[in-house]
Design an enzyme around this catalytic site. Structure first.
Site, PDB file in Angstrom:
ATOM      1  N   ARG A 147       0.864  -1.181   0.000  1.00  0.00           N
ATOM      2  CA  ARG A 147       0.000   0.000   0.000  1.00  0.00           C
ATOM      3  C   ARG A 147       0.897   1.227   0.000  1.00  0.00           C
ATOM      4  O   ARG A 147       1.852   1.288   0.780  1.00  0.00           O
ATOM      5  CB  ARG A 147      -0.858  -0.028   1.271  1.00  0.00           C
ATOM      6  CG  ARG A 147      -1.794   1.136   1.389  1.00  0.00           C
ATOM      7  CD  ARG A 147      -2.539   1.097   2.716  1.00  0.00           C
ATOM      8  NE  ARG A 147      -2.018   2.110   3.614  1.00  0.00           N
ATOM      9  CZ  ARG A 147      -2.667   2.552   4.687  1.00  0.00           C
ATOM     10  NH1 ARG A 147      -3.834   2.054   5.017  1.00  0.00           N
ATOM     11  NH2 ARG A 147      -2.138   3.471   5.456  1.00  0.00           N
ATOM     12  N   TYR A 159      -2.929  11.478   5.763  1.00  0.00           N
ATOM     13  CA  TYR A 159      -3.208  10.194   6.372  1.00  0.00           C
ATOM     14  C   TYR A 159      -2.177   9.149   5.918  1.00  0.00           C
ATOM     15  O   TYR A 159      -1.855   9.062   4.745  1.00  0.00           O
ATOM     16  CB  TYR A 159      -4.629   9.704   5.998  1.00  0.00           C
ATOM     17  CG  TYR A 159      -4.747   8.273   6.376  1.00  0.00           C
ATOM     18  CD1 TYR A 159      -4.874   7.947   7.707  1.00  0.00           C
ATOM     19  CD2 TYR A 159      -4.573   7.264   5.448  1.00  0.00           C
ATOM     20  CE1 TYR A 159      -4.845   6.632   8.111  1.00  0.00           C
ATOM     21  CE2 TYR A 159      -4.551   5.953   5.835  1.00  0.00           C
ATOM     22  CZ  TYR A 159      -4.689   5.644   7.169  1.00  0.00           C
ATOM     23  OH  TYR A 159      -4.631   4.350   7.566  1.00  0.00           O
ATOM     24  N   ASP A 210      -5.189   3.787   0.371  1.00  0.00           N
ATOM     25  CA  ASP A 210      -6.293   4.066   1.298  1.00  0.00           C
ATOM     26  C   ASP A 210      -6.670   5.542   1.199  1.00  0.00           C
ATOM     27  O   ASP A 210      -5.839   6.417   1.434  1.00  0.00           O
ATOM     28  CB  ASP A 210      -5.839   3.731   2.731  1.00  0.00           C
ATOM     29  CG  ASP A 210      -6.985   3.756   3.729  1.00  0.00           C
ATOM     30  OD1 ASP A 210      -8.101   4.167   3.354  1.00  0.00           O
ATOM     31  OD2 ASP A 210      -6.750   3.361   4.888  1.00  0.00           O
ATOM     32  N   HIS A 212      -9.163   6.816   2.971  1.00  0.00           N
ATOM     33  CA  HIS A 212      -9.552   7.137   4.360  1.00  0.00           C
ATOM     34  C   HIS A 212     -10.767   8.060   4.450  1.00  0.00           C
ATOM     35  O   HIS A 212     -10.768   9.050   5.198  1.00  0.00           O
ATOM     36  CB  HIS A 212      -8.358   7.707   5.136  1.00  0.00           C
ATOM     37  CG  HIS A 212      -8.227   7.094   6.496  1.00  0.00           C
ATOM     38  ND1 HIS A 212      -8.532   7.767   7.650  1.00  0.00           N
ATOM     39  CD2 HIS A 212      -7.869   5.847   6.867  1.00  0.00           C
ATOM     40  CE1 HIS A 212      -8.350   6.971   8.683  1.00  0.00           C
ATOM     41  NE2 HIS A 212      -7.956   5.788   8.244  1.00  0.00           N
ATOM     42  N   GLU A 236      -9.215   2.073  -1.254  1.00  0.00           N
ATOM     43  CA  GLU A 236      -9.940   1.773  -0.008  1.00  0.00           C
ATOM     44  C   GLU A 236     -10.685   2.994   0.522  1.00  0.00           C
ATOM     45  O   GLU A 236     -10.158   4.106   0.491  1.00  0.00           O
ATOM     46  CB  GLU A 236      -8.903   1.305   1.016  1.00  0.00           C
ATOM     47  CG  GLU A 236      -9.452   1.036   2.391  1.00  0.00           C
ATOM     48  CD  GLU A 236      -8.331   0.665   3.353  1.00  0.00           C
ATOM     49  OE1 GLU A 236      -7.282   0.154   2.903  1.00  0.00           O
ATOM     50  OE2 GLU A 236      -8.498   0.894   4.556  1.00  0.00           O
ATOM     51  N   GLU A 262     -13.632  -1.458   7.123  1.00  0.00           N
ATOM     52  CA  GLU A 262     -12.842  -1.610   8.356  1.00  0.00           C
ATOM     53  C   GLU A 262     -13.580  -1.063   9.574  1.00  0.00           C
ATOM     54  O   GLU A 262     -13.318  -1.507  10.685  1.00  0.00           O
ATOM     55  CB  GLU A 262     -11.454  -0.966   8.218  1.00  0.00           C
ATOM     56  CG  GLU A 262     -11.460   0.545   8.101  1.00  0.00           C
ATOM     57  CD  GLU A 262     -10.058   1.148   8.009  1.00  0.00           C
ATOM     58  OE1 GLU A 262      -9.204   0.583   7.315  1.00  0.00           O
ATOM     59  OE2 GLU A 262      -9.838   2.191   8.639  1.00  0.00           O
ATOM     60  N   ARG A 283     -13.690  -5.366   4.140  1.00  0.00           N
ATOM     61  CA  ARG A 283     -12.547  -5.135   5.043  1.00  0.00           C
ATOM     62  C   ARG A 283     -12.821  -5.480   6.509  1.00  0.00           C
ATOM     63  O   ARG A 283     -11.997  -5.203   7.383  1.00  0.00           O
ATOM     64  CB  ARG A 283     -12.152  -3.659   4.966  1.00  0.00           C
ATOM     65  CG  ARG A 283     -11.636  -3.239   3.626  1.00  0.00           C
ATOM     66  CD  ARG A 283     -10.142  -3.159   3.572  1.00  0.00           C
ATOM     67  NE  ARG A 283      -9.559  -2.251   4.511  1.00  0.00           N
ATOM     68  CZ  ARG A 283      -8.431  -2.489   5.186  1.00  0.00           C
ATOM     69  NH1 ARG A 283      -7.788  -3.626   5.020  1.00  0.00           N
ATOM     70  NH2 ARG A 283      -7.933  -1.595   6.026  1.00  0.00           N
ATOM     71  N   GLU A 339      -4.329  -7.224   5.471  1.00  0.00           N
ATOM     72  CA  GLU A 339      -3.438  -6.104   5.824  1.00  0.00           C
ATOM     73  C   GLU A 339      -2.512  -6.532   6.957  1.00  0.00           C
ATOM     74  O   GLU A 339      -2.927  -7.228   7.891  1.00  0.00           O
ATOM     75  CB  GLU A 339      -4.286  -4.902   6.275  1.00  0.00           C
ATOM     76  CG  GLU A 339      -3.464  -3.685   6.652  1.00  0.00           C
ATOM     77  CD  GLU A 339      -4.342  -2.494   7.067  1.00  0.00           C
ATOM     78  OE1 GLU A 339      -5.539  -2.700   7.340  1.00  0.00           O
ATOM     79  OE2 GLU A 339      -3.812  -1.372   7.116  1.00  0.00           O
ATOM     80  N   TRP A 402     -11.664  12.195   9.146  1.00  0.00           N
ATOM     81  CA  TRP A 402     -10.226  11.936   9.213  1.00  0.00           C
ATOM     82  C   TRP A 402      -9.878  10.683   8.425  1.00  0.00           C
ATOM     83  O   TRP A 402     -10.552   9.709   8.447  1.00  0.00           O
ATOM     84  CB  TRP A 402      -9.750  11.759  10.660  1.00  0.00           C
ATOM     85  CG  TRP A 402      -8.316  11.340  10.672  1.00  0.00           C
ATOM     86  CD1 TRP A 402      -7.254  12.104  10.295  1.00  0.00           C
ATOM     87  CD2 TRP A 402      -7.787  10.047  10.997  1.00  0.00           C
ATOM     88  NE1 TRP A 402      -6.099  11.379  10.380  1.00  0.00           N
ATOM     89  CE2 TRP A 402      -6.402  10.113  10.811  1.00  0.00           C
ATOM     90  CE3 TRP A 402      -8.362   8.861  11.443  1.00  0.00           C
ATOM     91  CZ2 TRP A 402      -5.552   9.011  11.036  1.00  0.00           C
ATOM     92  CZ3 TRP A 402      -7.540   7.774  11.666  1.00  0.00           C
ATOM     93  CH2 TRP A 402      -6.142   7.850  11.474  1.00  0.00           C
TER      94      TRP A 402
HETATM   95  O1  CS2 Z   1      -6.436   0.887   6.514  1.00  0.00           O
HETATM   96  C1  CS2 Z   1      -5.920   1.124   7.576  1.00  0.00           C
HETATM   97  O2  CS2 Z   1      -5.029   0.451   8.068  1.00  0.00           O
HETATM   98  C2  CS2 Z   1      -6.325   2.375   8.302  1.00  0.00           C
HETATM   99  O3  CS2 Z   1      -7.491   2.891   7.841  1.00  0.00           O
HETATM  100  C3  CS2 Z   1      -6.102   2.286   9.777  1.00  0.00           C
HETATM  101  O4  CS2 Z   1      -4.779   2.662  10.037  1.00  0.00           O
HETATM  102  C4  CS2 Z   1      -7.032   3.109  10.658  1.00  0.00           C
HETATM  103  O5  CS2 Z   1      -6.822   4.460  10.485  1.00  0.00           O
HETATM  104  C5  CS2 Z   1      -6.812   2.738  12.083  1.00  0.00           C
HETATM  105  O6  CS2 Z   1      -6.918   1.363  12.233  1.00  0.00           O
HETATM  106  C6  CS2 Z   1      -7.804   3.454  12.987  1.00  0.00           C
HETATM  107  O7  CS2 Z   1      -7.753   2.946  14.260  1.00  0.00           O
HETATM  108 MG    MG Z   2      -8.081   1.999   6.061  1.00  0.00          MG
END
Ligand code: CS2
Ligand code: MG
Length: 402
Positions: A147, A159, A210, A212, A236, A262, A283, A339, A402
């Site tokens: 990634r 991020y 990602d 985010h 993602e 996620e 996810r 991941e 975020w």
């Molecule tokens: O894809 C990912 O790994 C992220 O989106 C995470 O780092 C996420 O921000 C954290 O798990 C939040 O606790």
């Molecule tokens: Mg993520």
């Protein structure tokens, strides 16, 4: 066999983890991950005050019934706190059942469907050259999937940018850090990053990214379209997934595969996206989505629609979750990818584990159970420290995702 006692262990070997330990009257015990990043003590209180008293005296082998009891019995369904608590119980009970059987957990699920679990690592950099070096580093370590995230010119923070080389950790001690976001700057920059990655490192590895939850639907459509030449394995969380209709619009414009889930905690969060084939990878992971018991129902639903799994595996999911996820991944027929954000050596020491990494794959190991334990004496040396994920604002101060 009866559950004799259960308790939570909260520890901070660099970051906070909540672990549930369930002990039976025959001395066999199981452990489960209950970590909810930035809201850890809400889950440990939920377990200690409301769940553990209901577990004492129950037969730990009745995993499905206990799951249903906790999920339906509370009346208040779903939500990250509730489902992380239920997941911890579920993981610990599967651990116990597999230990009693003398088998690694994947054998109880149906046995191996593959020889190892393909994982992706996180290559981060403050700019394109640093990110290219990081991608190269992961490829040298044998990763088949990477990634890539890079700092966006003109923004101080973005991020996914690591503070250390292999150990990206978004949570910070104290109060939440405020970061500034600009969608315009990001959308102009992202295609340049992925072009550079493919020019430097070629086409022969899986490339992930990602977003985010930062974009609106039409912006996500533009991003997906602009990244098509670089053949991403997935894009993602392009938009916040509460608005699931949005994915229809994104799909009309791009064939870049999409991964979401996620932050989902129930099969109901996933259902429409899967049934309408609006995503390619789901996810959800063990701790966030109610344990192995619910995750395998989600995977079975996804299998019908050729949606594959791509479980979340950031550092806030403890080695206990990672161990459980790897058994699940080794078995699940519609596996996509896992991941893998490495934990620090301090964390690995607190959680001795049977899983190992070699040449881009993780292997859960063959010890009975999920193969992860906790060193309680060592854990006690790292007391809980309040920490939060950052928050994001647009340049004019508007709160953003975020
Ligand atoms: O894809 C990912 O790994 C992220 O989106 C995470 O780092 C996420 O921000 C954290 O798990 C939040 O606790
Ligand atoms: Mg993520």
């Amino acid at each position: 066999m009866k559950i004799e006692k259960a308790y939570c262990i909260v520890t901070c070997p660099g970051r906070n983890f909540v672990t549930l330990k369930i002990v039976t009257d025959e001395g066999v015990y199981g452990i489960g991950d209950a970590t909810l990043n930035g809201r850890e003590l809400a889950v440990s209180a939920y377990l200690e005050e409301h769940v553990i008293p209901c577990l004492i005296g129950r037969d730990p082998q009745q995993i499905e019934d206990i799951w249903q009891y906790l999920a339906k019995g509370a009346y208040w369904r779903r939500g990250p706190v509730t489902m992380s608590a239920i997941a911890a119980v579920d993981m610990a009970l599967w651990d116990i059942k597999a230990k009693i059987a003398g088998l690694p957990l994947y054998q109880l699920l149906g046995g191996k469907s593959r020889s190892g679990v393909m994982v992706y690592g996180h290559a981060n950099g403050r700019d394109i050259p640093e990110t290219l070096d990081a991608v190269g580093h992961y490829l040298e370590l044998g990763y088949k999937a990477v990634r890539a995230q890079a700092g966006v010119p003109g923004l101080d923070t973005a991020y996914g940018i690591a503070r250390g080389k292999l150990f990206y950790e978004p949570a910070t001690k104290g109060l939440p850090e405020e970061q500034i976001w600009s969608t315009e700057k990001y959308l102009n920059f992202a295609p340049k990053l992925f072009e550079a990655v493919r020019v430097a490192h070629g086409p022969d590895f899986h490339l992930l990214h990602d977003v985010h939850h930062r974009l609106t639907p039409i912006e996500a459509a533009r991003l997906g379209k602009s990244l098509e030449p670089y053949h991403l394995f997935w894009m993602e969380d392009p938009t916040p997934a509460e608005n699931q209709e949005a994915l229809k619009l994104i799909r009309q414009h791009t064939v870049t595969p999409i991964a979401i889930g996620e932050i989902f905690n129930s099969i109901h969060d996933c259902r429409e996206l899967i049934q309408n084939q609006l995503i390619d990878y789901i996810r959800t992971t063990v701790v966030r989505a109610g344990g192995i018991t619910q995750l395998r129902k989600i995977a079975a639903l996804a299998e019908l629609y050729q949606v594959r799994t791509g479980s979340h595996g950031a550092t806030d999911l403890s080695p206990v979750c990672m161990g459980s996820a790897l058994h699940f991944d080794l078995w699940v027929p519609n596996f996509g990818i896992q991941e893998y954000m490495r934990h620090t050596p301090e964390t690995d020491e607190v959680f001795p584990h049977a899983y190992t990494f070699a040449d881009g794959y993780l292997y859960p190991g063959d010890v009975p159970g999920h193969g992860v334990d906790i060193d309680e004496k060592l854990a006690a040396k790292y007391p809980y420290e309040r920490a939060y994920l950052p928050v994001a604002r647009l340049q004019d101060g508007t709160m953003w995702s975020w």
